[in-house]
Write an enzyme that holds these catalytic residues in place. Sequence first.
Site, PDB file in Angstrom:
ATOM      1  N   LYS A  78      21.022  27.543 -14.686  1.00 32.47           N
ATOM      2  CA  LYS A  78      21.513  27.551 -13.307  1.00 32.47           C
ATOM      3  C   LYS A  78      21.376  26.157 -12.710  1.00 32.47           C
ATOM      4  CE  LYS A  78      20.785  30.132  -8.973  1.00 32.47           C
ATOM      5  NZ  LYS A  78      19.983  31.204  -8.347  1.00 32.47           N
ATOM      6  N   SER A 153      22.620  34.564  -6.208  1.00 36.11           N
ATOM      7  CA  SER A 153      23.125  33.212  -6.386  1.00 36.11           C
ATOM      8  C   SER A 153      23.207  32.767  -7.847  1.00 36.11           C
ATOM      9  CB  SER A 153      22.223  32.238  -5.623  1.00 36.11           C
ATOM     10  OG  SER A 153      20.894  32.273  -6.122  1.00 36.11           O
ATOM     11  N   SER A 177      18.774  37.364  -6.451  1.00 40.83           N
ATOM     12  CA  SER A 177      19.710  36.410  -7.064  1.00 40.83           C
ATOM     13  C   SER A 177      19.806  36.487  -8.581  1.00 40.83           C
ATOM     14  CB  SER A 177      19.341  34.979  -6.655  1.00 40.83           C
ATOM     15  OG  SER A 177      19.667  34.762  -5.298  1.00 40.83           O
TER      16      SER A 177
END
Length: 298
Positions: A78, A153, A177
């Site tokens: 990420k 996210s 997330s």
Amino acid sequence: MEIWQHDAVALAQAYQDRSLTPDRVVDALLMRIERLNPLINAFVAVAPDCREQAEESARRLQAGAARGPLEGIPVAVKDSLCVAGMTASWGSRVFADQVRDADELPIRRLRDAGAIMIGKTNTPEFAVEGYTANALYGITGNPWDPALTPGGSSGGPVSAVAAGLVPVAIGTDGGGSIRRPAAYTGLYGLKPTIGRIPRAGGLPQLLLDFEVAGPLARSVRDCRLFYSVLAGPDPADPRSRRFAGEPAGRNVDGLRILYVERFAGAPCDPTIVKSCGRAADALAELGHTCLLYTTPSP
């Protein structure tokens, strides 16, 4: 089985029986990324040295000198986590050009265990939204239907794994997330207890003690494998010290688990309600006590 269909455990087994090598796997995945990533926008950058990492890993395996249980396993990261030699933009133009000079702690643990950092994946700006889009890299689509969202996210990581661009990814979770995107894409995601996977050397944690790092995978066994590598106390993270001397993978019996079927007034697809109910039943069959709580109507 095609290369992209292997999970991490299957890849490790294929390396052991010499039916696959890390360089061959990375080449196949890079071709798949080139072909499919324009449709879903999961990856925002491929590591410039990923082929070099794979070749070095192949040589270690050939020599019987694997660094650890993740030797040769490609991992997507990420873009809110720092990888040496790559930007960690956090989905923001503010950090778009800042190349990081060191791995942060979870990435270092993965690399020390043999993992190959294949690239960075999209996140909403500052990783604080449940929808993965930003002005720097654009919108990430769900591989099952690119017109739909993978959530956020950690939307970039789950899209990459669900599309078979990489077997596993590492994301972060403060308010859902990891869990939400995993659910949106049919993956397994883990938000561990705070401090179980220590953090240090990275960007500020805007959600403070709510935010942790964790794995995203297509199989439970992959999540277990990666958690075993990532977890464990480190002096750099005071929150992790309370777990010193305690095995991360200890067996637990007779847990009391709260099962909230739905929140008051919030709609939920009947298929999801039924599936969650089956999961609660399975936990009860394993000897745990599941406490069903239905919030009162407003």
